[in-house]
Design an enzyme around this catalytic site. Structure first.
Site, PDB file in Angstrom:
ATOM      1  N   HIS A   1       0.819  -1.205   0.000  1.00 53.23           N
ATOM      2  CA  HIS A   1       0.000   0.000   0.000  1.00 53.23           C
ATOM      3  C   HIS A   1       0.862   1.268   0.000  1.00 53.23           C
ATOM      4  O   HIS A   1       0.541   2.246  -0.664  1.00 53.23           O
ATOM      5  CB  HIS A   1      -0.895  -0.028   1.247  1.00 53.23           C
ATOM      6  CG  HIS A   1      -1.975   0.989   1.226  1.00 53.23           C
ATOM      7  ND1 HIS A   1      -3.249   0.702   0.835  1.00 53.23           N
ATOM      8  CD2 HIS A   1      -1.965   2.303   1.535  1.00 53.23           C
ATOM      9  CE1 HIS A   1      -3.988   1.789   0.908  1.00 53.23           C
ATOM     10  NE2 HIS A   1      -3.236   2.784   1.339  1.00 53.23           N
TER      11      HIS A   1
ATOM     12  N   LYS B   1      -6.204  14.084  -6.912  1.00 54.40           N
ATOM     13  CA  LYS B   1      -5.778  12.777  -6.431  1.00 54.40           C
ATOM     14  C   LYS B   1      -6.991  11.857  -6.478  1.00 54.40           C
ATOM     15  O   LYS B   1      -8.085  12.269  -6.116  1.00 54.40           O
ATOM     16  CB  LYS B   1      -5.261  12.908  -4.986  1.00 54.40           C
ATOM     17  CG  LYS B   1      -5.023  11.609  -4.239  1.00 54.40           C
ATOM     18  CD  LYS B   1      -3.812  10.860  -4.807  1.00 54.40           C
ATOM     19  CE  LYS B   1      -3.429   9.691  -3.915  1.00 54.40           C
ATOM     20  NZ  LYS B   1      -2.582  10.077  -2.802  1.00 54.40           N
TER      21      LYS B   1
ATOM     22  N   GLU C   1      -8.092   7.976  -5.143  1.00 50.07           N
ATOM     23  CA  GLU C   1      -7.722   6.851  -4.288  1.00 50.07           C
ATOM     24  C   GLU C   1      -8.724   5.715  -4.473  1.00 50.07           C
ATOM     25  O   GLU C   1      -9.800   5.908  -5.023  1.00 50.07           O
ATOM     26  CB  GLU C   1      -7.787   7.291  -2.816  1.00 50.07           C
ATOM     27  CG  GLU C   1      -6.510   7.902  -2.288  1.00 50.07           C
ATOM     28  CD  GLU C   1      -5.497   6.845  -1.872  1.00 50.07           C
ATOM     29  OE1 GLU C   1      -5.737   5.643  -2.143  1.00 50.07           O
ATOM     30  OE2 GLU C   1      -4.471   7.218  -1.282  1.00 50.07           O
TER      31      GLU C   1
ATOM     32  N   HIS D   1     -10.698   2.552  -2.075  1.00 53.21           N
ATOM     33  CA  HIS D   1     -10.954   2.039  -0.730  1.00 53.21           C
ATOM     34  C   HIS D   1     -11.772   0.763  -0.869  1.00 53.21           C
ATOM     35  O   HIS D   1     -12.938   0.723  -0.513  1.00 53.21           O
ATOM     36  CB  HIS D   1     -11.685   3.100   0.099  1.00 53.21           C
ATOM     37  CG  HIS D   1     -11.107   3.257   1.466  1.00 53.21           C
ATOM     38  ND1 HIS D   1     -11.854   3.589   2.553  1.00 53.21           N
ATOM     39  CD2 HIS D   1      -9.849   3.116   1.920  1.00 53.21           C
ATOM     40  CE1 HIS D   1     -11.070   3.654   3.620  1.00 53.21           C
ATOM     41  NE2 HIS D   1      -9.857   3.374   3.257  1.00 53.21           N
TER      42      HIS D   1
ATOM     43  N   ASP E   1      -1.167  14.139   5.548  1.00 55.90           N
ATOM     44  CA  ASP E   1      -2.353  13.411   5.970  1.00 55.90           C
ATOM     45  C   ASP E   1      -1.954  12.199   6.797  1.00 55.90           C
ATOM     46  O   ASP E   1      -0.908  11.611   6.578  1.00 55.90           O
ATOM     47  CB  ASP E   1      -3.063  12.995   4.676  1.00 55.90           C
ATOM     48  CG  ASP E   1      -3.998  11.835   4.864  1.00 55.90           C
ATOM     49  OD1 ASP E   1      -4.682  11.811   5.883  1.00 55.90           O
ATOM     50  OD2 ASP E   1      -4.040  10.978   3.968  1.00 55.90           O
TER      51      ASP E   1
ATOM     52  N   GLU F   1      -5.053   3.667  12.402  1.00 56.60           N
ATOM     53  CA  GLU F   1      -5.504   4.455  11.255  1.00 56.60           C
ATOM     54  C   GLU F   1      -6.767   5.235  11.571  1.00 56.60           C
ATOM     55  O   GLU F   1      -7.593   5.488  10.693  1.00 56.60           O
ATOM     56  CB  GLU F   1      -5.689   3.541  10.039  1.00 56.60           C
ATOM     57  CG  GLU F   1      -4.384   2.929   9.601  1.00 56.60           C
ATOM     58  CD  GLU F   1      -4.467   2.084   8.334  1.00 56.60           C
ATOM     59  OE1 GLU F   1      -5.546   2.002   7.732  1.00 56.60           O
ATOM     60  OE2 GLU F   1      -3.441   1.500   7.975  1.00 56.60           O
TER      61      GLU F   1
ATOM     62  N   GLY G   1      -1.039   8.941  -9.126  1.00 57.00           N
ATOM     63  CA  GLY G   1      -1.618   7.639  -9.420  1.00 57.00           C
ATOM     64  C   GLY G   1      -1.630   6.782  -8.180  1.00 57.00           C
ATOM     65  O   GLY G   1      -1.054   7.135  -7.143  1.00 57.00           O
TER      66      GLY G   1
ATOM     67  N   SER H   1      -3.763  -0.800  -6.563  1.00 63.86           N
ATOM     68  CA  SER H   1      -4.311  -1.739  -5.591  1.00 63.86           C
ATOM     69  C   SER H   1      -4.248  -3.087  -6.295  1.00 63.86           C
ATOM     70  O   SER H   1      -4.951  -3.306  -7.276  1.00 63.86           O
ATOM     71  CB  SER H   1      -5.748  -1.318  -5.271  1.00 63.86           C
ATOM     72  OG  SER H   1      -6.437  -2.358  -4.635  1.00 63.86           O
TER      73      SER H   1
END
EC number: 6.3.5.3
Lengths: 981, 270
Positions: A246, A308, A310, A312, A503, A546, A772, A775
């Site tokens: 990750h 960006k 992402e 999940h 972050d 997290e 970029g 996953s």
């Protein structure tokens, strides 16, 4: 412990949502007469009790007397058959409970202390004759065992006493210290530590996967041998986080075969950007690429925009709502954490899920235990997650799509992206640069730290145990984030109160602090200072947790007072947790002892290099051989009803796409309200420039030709922007690879081919990548109903997102056909390219030729499009993608609520011509008066195929009529499949 | 006017309010400068309400709509700023609440405010469909007052989960009788929406989109004129543009919604 517990129940006198809620559950097959909802607040205090009058005052504060009534420590009176109460498990974020607590604190002027809280829950009162099975199914539909606790009572059991008052406090008794881990072990035992985790000396159980392989464990063992000591659990967990796929993207970074010695990222993605930037020279649009939390391009002389995207995926499979919610608020932090903090101004979403009309029997355990969530539940959950996350954060969410395929049933893909805007400089200081200096204080702001998300990305059976005291699943708290987002981006940044920010995402502070420590050259963290949600956490847990809604900042000592004061005034929790140093080491202290002391170089660059090998997969499919129907009316309506083509407008209207006041071209367009490919948003009030966004995704091409799949995604993303008037030379790209089984040489070969496609596409169009994410293991391993092992892998999926700057939004073009008499053109060439198309999927055929792309020709065409739009020659424009010309033409007609009279040219089967997904094409409509000027620009590349007019969509081939349909009937078909959502 | 060198408008922020910047922009374009002030700075006395002439509760999601949209923020105002607000209302000042701001005003009882006790008499309940609704709506003025002057219609987005106007029959009668309904949801041709979705997007009683206080100085409005200040913000601007082009007419830059903000500024310029 709380000694005083009170329960306040709030109910609408006449609930306006009652019919919709009841109807929704009836449509899911529950024989309900009515489904009522009561909001419950359970107040638990220790330092003081509340008098009956005070409790009434609290009830009044938590309800609205005009339309609601409340009861204190008395069950709600109503007619019903069953009561189902759904609350949270201990430790799960409870936003309504927090708000209620703050209201009570404010009203009485005191603060809740440790062991005191308000817990919210929802009490469903069910009217209907339900069988026990049906009741159980309803309970399962209302609650997720990973985050919710559920209590069910019949009318008789409820009578007189109602429901119990339950206070889900987290109880962790042992104050834990750091321990050491012996790595001088046989390889088999070492491998077990990597796979299952460190053996906890207190519980005798494994702590959950480190996901370290043997080579990595050897490197760690050898490093600590050189230091002459054993690693602590904090150090090992920390290395596992920092070295994870990750965080380090080892598959994209590793050498591959003989031809990619520097790895796919450097060879294909980064190299493409470098090549493009060099070729463009002074016209380079990039400001920051790959290194920061987002990428950034030039917006105008004063401002830049960031982007960006992402994914999940794993969390969303378990808890779709929480997963998608934390996905969107998480990527918002990649904006706030870009440079010195950009303001989030546009959200992006994308969902790949199973067909919501199916309920596949798949289980995580044998003997039908631990079933997967049904696709509809996942779909509705992720839609709601981004709804709450985006809407509560005040960020418009115009741009997105949904894609349905059976191969996403085990693992959905949830894409979440954010665009940010920031001035390029403030008082001469460039805002996209940041640098923590030695001596700067490490400050954590936002939410507190709990056990949330520790090893949470793994589907271990431990994590799925509903009896587990603290959950591994996270629910976001967008308002806590909104509070620090506002104070950072709108106040602290421009007061120059900090030098760096990032972050807290994967790996929590272990990753964010260690990452920022590279700027200064080291860090010294005092873990005891980190504010916790509840006592009793072990140091390694605090370090890698997290927990959401947190940022880490580097604040110079002389500004700390001003910084902390500002945070306090905005009710944002901020804590100094250490100091940045230049020792070259990452040092962590807990309870006066050093629990981590590792060289930054080893932490960041010590992981052993890999060399991956690939193996070509050639899938030979025969060309389809099905006769062309005489009439295509039924085919047209069937295509419009296909889930990947039809309207999902219920999402667009649920997602606020107008906040911040920049709406120009939104998610639905035209009188007929058709969902578009590209959106356009103003992000700087005084400027006529706008940010265009589009996306491209063709998972069905991947197995047939991954190279062409990548080119198709890039072309579609670029072409979407071209159609609204964004010029080529302002466009940048983002890549999101969601692959499967990336330890298999065949899948790696597909990955390599796709990455080569990414290079060629970006260099060909001169559109650089700025950011970029990948996953790599989107696979589900479980069992079918007969306990046979089953593996369901997503199709190799590449999402390309495009962002570009529109020079003057007043010249932008929408998709809807506008006026009778306008001319309809197809711009670009149509080939016999049905491979992987929606048409063949409709026919149930795999195979055929995947569309190819002639980039040079396309580039010339797109330049002409920009020219024509600048000159105001186009009344509408729309790119041809999934479903080919037929679907694109139909959508343009439906959007305009106008008919068309069209003739298909000879020389190709009409169905092939109409449904081929050849790339590079656009449908445009042109006012008759502009015909000459338009044709002069495009020449033979524009094919006039008919006119706009009337109320009927008519297509003919020579003398033969292929289609004659009322546009209203087409609109009905297009909107039918998700009409009930 | 406001005291020398002071902006006339105070726009509230904090705890999830989110439309303060575009609201300030709209007022600025209409000719009025604003200060965006965090509620905690008002409570702490760093800013003073009486320095301003217009108080705006902008749109947003204060406290995530928990315990009812606008309720928790209203509690914070009532528990900490109530006397300042009452004093402000007694002066020749205006208060505007848009969307979440309207929900806050309703919970504070600043509308309809038939008397000085200001009990809660209206509610903005969850939308009939139970989810947030973001779409353009057409609004027709229902009264002739300072807020609606010169407006034939507004065309701007709603974007809320709780905008379903509700009150007792008696209250409704009184609001209507006293001309306190400022705007109603209507069809494109300005005929009444008649409760029909999507023209009336939330199920609001009597198509009510905005009401004033009894003294007319406070307005609560669910839709967002500040989100469609410009011609290019309008949902159907591309087809309007194409029509104007073919009629060889000039293209506007502003939308009709700006008149709403001009009215506010004109009130103070009187």
């Amino acid at each position: 412990m709380a000694s005083y517990v009170h329960r306040i129940e709030v109910q609408y006198s006449r609930d306006p949502r009652l019919p919709t809620r009841t109807e929704r559950f009836r449509s899911l097959g529950f024989p309900l007469r009515e489904l009522h909802l009561v909001d419950v607040y359970t107040i638990a205090t220790a330092q003081r009790d509340f008098s009956p009058e005070e409790l009434s005052q609290i009830g009044a504060q938590l309800s609205n007397p005009v339309v609601q009534r409340y009861s204190v420590d008395q069950p709600t009176e109503a007619e019903f058959d069953y009561a189902i109460e759904v609350g949270f498990l201990p430790g799960v974020t409870d936003n309504a409970g927090t708000t209620a607590r703050q209201t009570i604190e404010d009203y009485f002027g005191f603060r809740f202390g440790e062991g005191e809280a308000v817990f919210s829950s929802q009490l469903y009162l069910v009217c209907g004759d339900l069988t026990p099975e049906s009741l159980e199914r309803l309970t399962a539909a209302l609650a997720n065992p990973l985050v919710n606790r559920v209590h069910v009572r019949s009318r008789e059991e409820y009578a007189g006493k109602g429901m119990d008052a339950i206070t889900p406090f987290v109880h962790l008794h042992d104050l834990q210290a750091a321990g050491t881990v012996d790595l001088d072990l046989p390889d088999a035992e070492l491998a077990r530590i990597g796979k299952e985790g460190i053996l906890d000396p207190a519980t005798g159980e494994r702590r959950g996967p480190l996901a370290l392989d043997l080579a990595q464990l050897h490197a760690i063992r050898d490093y600590f041998r050189r230091l002459g000591r054993k690693p602590t659990d904090v150090e090992l967990e920390s290395l596992a986080q920092t070295w994870s796929e990750h965080c380090k993207h080892t598959i994209f970074a590793s050498a591959m075969d003989d031809d990619v010695p520097r790895g796919l990222y450097k060879t294909c993605i980064q190299a493409a950007t470098n090549t493009v930037r060099e070729a463009k020279g002074d016209d380079d649009i990039c400001v920051s690429v790959f290194t920061d939390n987002s990428g950034a391009i030039v917006f105008d002389d004063e401002n830049l925009v960031t982007c960006k995207v992402e994914t999940h995926n794993s969390p969303s499979a378990l808890d779709p709502f929480g997963g998608a919610l934390t996905g969107i608020v998480g990527v918002n932090r990649d904006t706030i954490g870009f440079g010195l903090g950009a303001k989030p101004c546009i959200n992006i979403y994308g969902y790949c899920v199973g067909d919501p009309d199916t309920e596949p029997a798949l289980f995580r355990g044998k003997n039908r235990t631990n079933p997967i969530l049904p696709p509809r539940r996942i779909f509705e959950g992720v839609v709601r997650g981004v709804d709450v996350g985006g809407n509560c954060s005040g960020i418009p969410t115009p741009q997105g799509w949904c894609y349905f395929h059976d191969r996403y049933v085990g693992k959905p893909l949830v894409f979440a992206g954010t665009v940010g805007v920031m001035p390029r400089a403030n008082n001469g200081r460039p805002l996209h640069e940041k640098q923590a200096l030695p001596g700067d204080l490490i400050v954590m702001v936002g939410g507190r730290v709990g056990k949330d998300g520790i090893h949470g990305a793994t589907f271990s059976s431990e994590a799925l145990d509903p009896a587990s005291p603290v959950t591994a699943v996270q629910i976001g708290d967008p308002i806590t984030q909104k509070k620090f987002s506002d104070v950072i981006v709108k106040e602290a940044r421009d007061l120059d109160l900090y030098r760096s920010i990032t972050d807290n995402g994967a790996g929590g502070i272990s990753c964010s602090v260690a990452e920022m420590a590279r700027e200064s050259g080291g860090c010294h963290v005092l873990l005891d200072r980190v504010p916790l949600k509840y006592p009793g956490m072990a140091p390694w847990e605090i370090w890698i947790s997290e927990s959401q809604e947190r940022m880490t900042l580097a604040v110079p000592e002389e500004k700390i007072e001003a910084f902390m004061n500002l945070m306090k005034r905005r009710e944002v929790e901020a804590t100094v947790i250490g100091t940045f140093t230049d020792t070259g080491r990452c040092v962590v202290e807990y309870g006066g002892e050093t629990v981590m002391d590792v060289d930054l170089d080893f932490l960041h660059d010590g992981l052993p290099k890999k060399h991956l090998l690939t193996e070509p997969v050639k899938t030979a499919y025969p060309e389809p051989d099905v006769p062309c129907p005489d009439r295509l009316d039924d085919l047209l309506l069937a295509m419009l009803k296909r889930k990947n083509i039809c309207s999902k407008e219920f999402i667009s209207t649920r997602y606020d796409h107008t906040v911040q006041g920049g709406h120009v071209l939104g998610p639905v367009q035209g009188a007929g309200r058709v969902q578009t490919c590209a959106t356009l948003t103003k992000v700087v009030p005084g400027s006529m420039k706008g940010v265009g966004l589009s996306q491209g995704l063709f998972p069905m091409y991947s197995e047939l030709d991954p190279y062409r799949m990548a080119l198709a995604a890039i072309d579609a993303a670029v072409r979407g922007l071209i159609a609204i008037g964004v010029p080529m030379d302002t466009i940048a790209l983002l890549d999101n690879f969601c692959w499967c089984s990336s330890d298999e040489p065949g899948r790696l070969w597909q990955l390599k081919r796709a990455a080569f496609g990414c290079y060629d596409g970006a260099v060909g169009f001169e559109t650089p990548y700025i950011s970029g994410k990948d996953s790599m293991f989107n696979d589900f391993s479980g069992f079918d109903a007969d306990s046979n092992p089953v593996k369901v892998s997503v199709p190799p999926t590449l999402l390309i997102t495009s962002i570009g700057v529109h020079p003057d939004v007043m010249t932008a073009v929408s998709m809807d056909a506008k006026f009778d008499g306008d001319l309809v053109y197809v711009v670009g060439e149509t080939g016999e390219e049905l491979g992987g198309s929606e048409y063949l999927a409709h026919l149930g055929i795999e195979g055929g030729a995947v569309p190819s792309l002639d980039i040079e020709t396309a580039k010339v065409r797109y330049g002409r499009m920009t020219d024509a739009i600048t000159k105001g020659l186009l009344a509408s424009a729309f790119p041809v993608t999934h479903g080919g010309l037929l679907v694109a033409l139909a959508k343009v007609a439906i959007a305009g609520r106008v008919g068309m009279d069209l003739a298909v040219p000879g020389g190709m089967r009409p169905d092939t011509y109409l449904l081929s997904e050849s790339l590079g094409r656009l449908i445009v409509t042109v006012a008759p008066g502009d015909r000459e000027a338009f044709e002069e620009i495009f020449g033979s590349d524009a094919h006039l195929i008919g006119r706009v007019g009337g109320e009927t969509f008519r297509v003919s081939a020579g003398e033969r009529t292929l289609i004659e349909q009322a546009v209203t009937a087409m609109e009905t078909a297009y909107k039918a499949p998700f009409g009930g959502y | 006017m406001a005291r020398a060198n002071n902006p006339g408008a105070l726009i509230m922020s904090g705890y999830g309010l989110n439309s303060e910047m575009e609201t300030a922009e709209a007022l600025m374009r209409a000719g009025m400068a604003s200060d965006i002030v965090h509620i905690n700075d008002l409570i702490a006395g760093e800013k003073t309400l009486s320095d301003y002439r217009l108080m705006v509760f902008p749109g947003g999601f204060s406290y995530g709509d928990d315990t009812g949209a606008g309720n928790a923020y209203a509690n914070r105002v009532r528990n900490n700023l109530w006397s300042d607000v009452k004093e402000f209302l007694a002066g020749d000042n205006l208060v505007l609440g848009i969307c979440n701001g309207f929900q806050i005003l309703a919970n504070l009882g600043l509308v309809p405010a038939f008397d000085r006790d200001r009990p809660r008499e209206i509610a903005l309940m969850p939308n009939r469909k139970g989810v947030l609704e973001c779409r353009f709506v057409t609004l027709k003025p229902a009264a002739d007052n300072l807020w609606t002057k010169g407006i034939s219609h507004l065309y701007c987005p709603v974007s809320h989960g709780e905008g379903n106007f509700s009150c007792s029959e008696e209250t409704l009668k009184r609001i209507e009788r006293e001309g306190m309904v400022a705007f109603r949801y209507s069809r494109d041709d300005l005929s009444p929406a008649g409760g029909e979705y999507p023209y009336n997007p939330n199920g609001a009683l009597a198509d009510i989109a905005g009401v004033t206080s009894a003294d007319g100085k406070v307005l609560g409005l669910m839709p967002h004129p500040e989100r469609a200040m410009e011609f290019v913000n309008l949902y159907d601007w591309p087809v309007r543009k194409e029509r104007l082009k073919r009629e060889k007419k000039p293209l506007p830059t502003e939308s009709m919604n700006m008149q709403f903000f001009r009215n506010i500024v004109e009130y103070f310029g009187k």
